[in-house]
Design a protein around this motif. Sequence first.
Motif, short mmCIF file in Angstrom:
data_model
loop_
_atom_site.label_atom_id
_atom_site.label_comp_id
_atom_site.label_asym_id
_atom_site.label_seq_id
_atom_site.Cartn_x
_atom_site.Cartn_y
_atom_site.Cartn_z
N ALA A 35 0.84 -1.23 -0.03
CA ALA A 35 0.16 0.06 0.01
C ALA A 35 0.84 1.18 -0.03
CB ALA A 35 -1.14 -0.06 1.16
N ARG A 36 0.50 2.18 -0.81
CA ARG A 36 1.21 3.47 -0.99
C ARG A 36 0.75 4.45 0.17
NH1 ARG A 36 1.61 4.69 -7.28
NH2 ARG A 36 2.70 2.66 -7.98
N THR A 37 1.56 5.26 0.58
CA THR A 37 1.30 6.12 1.80
C THR A 37 0.66 7.31 0.98
OG1 THR A 37 3.21 5.51 3.11
CG2 THR A 37 1.94 7.67 3.52
N PRO A 38 -0.58 7.88 1.46
CA PRO A 38 -1.12 9.02 0.69
C PRO A 38 -0.13 10.17 0.96
CG PRO A 38 -2.72 7.96 2.26
CD PRO A 38 -1.32 7.39 2.29
N ALA A 90 2.91 39.21 -0.68
CA ALA A 90 3.22 38.60 0.64
C ALA A 90 4.68 38.27 0.92
CB ALA A 90 2.43 37.17 0.87
N ALA A 91 5.15 38.78 1.99
CA ALA A 91 6.77 38.69 2.06
C ALA A 91 6.79 38.09 3.42
CB ALA A 91 7.29 39.96 2.28
N GLY A 92 5.62 37.51 4.26
CA GLY A 92 5.82 36.71 5.42
C GLY A 92 5.57 35.39 5.24
N ARG A 93 4.84 34.63 6.28
CA ARG A 93 4.72 33.18 6.11
C ARG A 93 3.29 32.72 5.24
NH1 ARG A 93 4.99 30.96 11.69
NH2 ARG A 93 5.02 29.13 10.49
N VAL A 94 3.39 31.60 4.74
CA VAL A 94 2.20 30.99 4.61
C VAL A 94 1.95 29.59 5.21
CG1 VAL A 94 2.19 31.94 2.34
CG2 VAL A 94 3.52 29.82 2.53
N VAL A 95 0.65 29.35 5.82
CA VAL A 95 0.55 28.28 6.60
C VAL A 95 -0.93 27.85 6.20
CG1 VAL A 95 0.32 27.48 9.01
CG2 VAL A 95 1.64 29.37 8.61
N ALA A 96 -0.87 26.51 6.03
CA ALA A 96 -2.10 25.86 5.51
C ALA A 96 -2.96 25.45 7.14
CB ALA A 96 -1.87 24.34 5.21
N VAL A 97 -4.13 26.18 7.05
CA VAL A 97 -4.93 26.04 8.13
C VAL A 97 -6.21 25.18 8.15
CG1 VAL A 97 -4.50 28.49 8.71
CG2 VAL A 97 -6.26 28.07 7.31
N ARG A 98 -6.57 24.74 6.84
CA ARG A 98 -7.57 23.69 6.74
C ARG A 98 -7.52 22.90 5.47
NH1 ARG A 98 -13.57 25.71 8.21
NH2 ARG A 98 -12.49 25.64 10.29
N THR A 99 -7.91 21.73 5.62
CA THR A 99 -7.85 20.68 4.40
C THR A 99 -9.09 19.91 4.43
OG1 THR A 99 -5.48 20.38 4.67
CG2 THR A 99 -6.58 18.87 3.40
N VAL A 100 -9.70 20.00 3.25
CA VAL A 100 -10.93 19.42 2.80
C VAL A 100 -10.85 18.21 1.69
CG1 VAL A 100 -13.30 19.39 2.36
CG2 VAL A 100 -12.39 21.25 3.51
N THR A 101 -10.81 16.98 1.87
CA THR A 101 -10.68 15.95 1.02
C THR A 101 -11.95 15.39 0.58
OG1 THR A 101 -10.37 14.18 2.51
CG2 THR A 101 -8.39 15.48 1.84
N GLY A 102 -11.89 14.75 -0.92
CA GLY A 102 -13.18 14.01 -1.31
C GLY A 102 -12.50 13.15 -2.19
N PRO A 103 -13.36 12.35 -2.81
CA PRO A 103 -12.90 11.34 -3.75
C PRO A 103 -11.77 11.68 -4.92
CG PRO A 103 -15.10 11.19 -3.55
CD PRO A 103 -14.56 12.44 -3.08
N THR A 140 -6.02 17.73 -7.40
CA THR A 140 -6.17 16.25 -7.39
C THR A 140 -5.20 15.36 -6.97
OG1 THR A 140 -5.72 16.05 -9.75
CG2 THR A 140 -8.05 16.39 -9.01
N GLY A 141 -5.19 14.25 -6.72
CA GLY A 141 -4.19 13.32 -6.55
C GLY A 141 -3.68 13.14 -5.09
N GLY A 142 -2.67 12.50 -4.68
CA GLY A 142 -2.22 12.36 -3.33
C GLY A 142 -2.69 11.28 -2.70
N SER A 143 -3.72 10.59 -2.97
CA SER A 143 -4.32 9.23 -2.57
C SER A 143 -3.37 8.07 -3.01
CB SER A 143 -5.89 9.02 -2.78
OG SER A 143 -5.99 9.21 -4.14
N GLU A 144 -2.99 7.12 -2.12
CA GLU A 144 -2.37 5.99 -2.80
C GLU A 144 -1.05 6.30 -3.37
OE1 GLU A 144 -5.05 3.57 -5.29
OE2 GLU A 144 -6.28 3.30 -3.40
N GLY A 145 -0.51 7.60 -2.89
CA GLY A 145 0.79 7.90 -3.27
C GLY A 145 0.85 8.50 -4.56
N THR A 146 -0.40 8.86 -5.35
CA THR A 146 -0.38 9.45 -6.56
C THR A 146 0.20 10.89 -6.56
OG1 THR A 146 -2.62 10.00 -6.40
CG2 THR A 146 -1.99 8.03 -7.40
#
Length: 304
Positions: A35-38, A90-103, A140-146
């Motif tokens: 199994a591939r890691t997402p 933008a000359a400062g930082r960028v930070v991911a604050v929320r993630t929503v995933t679907g199929p 898109t992508g990311g699931s099963e290592g894509t």
Amino acid sequence: MWSALGAGPLALAATLYAPPTAVVQAAPAPQTTEARTPVDPRGAAELFVDLWLRADGSKTDTSIATAVRALAPEADLPKRPRSTDAPAAAAGRVVAVRTVTGPGTWTVVVAALRDQADPAPAGGPNTVAPLVRYYAVSGTGGSEGTPVTIGGAPAEVAAPDAAAVPAAQFTHRVPAGGALEASLGEFVRAYLGGGQGGGLERYLSPGLRVSAPKSAPYVRIEVADVLTNAEAATAATVPADGTKAQVRIRVTGEDKLGVQWPLVYRAEVTARAGRWEVSALEAGITDLPAGASSSSPAVSGGAR
């Protein structure tokens, strides 16, 4: 053969001319596909927004534009006025604050923090421009290592709604001056005092190890209040040995400059030998005794 010879000519002929026995080999076991890691898309989204905010659509041959195209070939770039040297957005930082995933799809909301806010245009409703702007990146992508693929330019969105505080279980107030409040007050003073004055061991369950912050700058520490999820912890006396409770401790620490810092700690306490002891702490380096575990998902004995 000798047995067949003794049995007669017919038996000997049957033995000599019998077809050879086929050797059956077991078929090789099918190899299971590992199994591939997402792939987590947050890093790609952060990098993309950072580069995209610095890019200039009128200069498509720059290294920044090339890097943006490598992440999202279809993304349009910001276009800055040629008459002025418009700075990067933008000359400062960028930070991911929320993630929503679907199929097979995902959307990451990224906060872009500027080093300083710019003045708002004259006549605008605000005196300064936002210090933090939020962008949604979809792909898109990311699931099963894509491979992760970004669909295009980001969308500026409103700040995500604040999540509900998962501390609603702390519904009982511990009386000031009671056994539990007094024990926790002594503990936080020793903890934020760098472990001075005799160390922390006297306040901890046997086998528990806690590393105190050595550089804590506080000259005065006060417990504002203590909440718990167990009614037994609100009694004036210590209950039977082994009684456990989760607590939330609000602390005010005053530094040498007179600044008061509000701090919140969550811990698990256990009654033993007529006193309350800290058996798990949600902050700092905490090692639980061998075989011990915390019953609350909000309190852990691991490093935090």
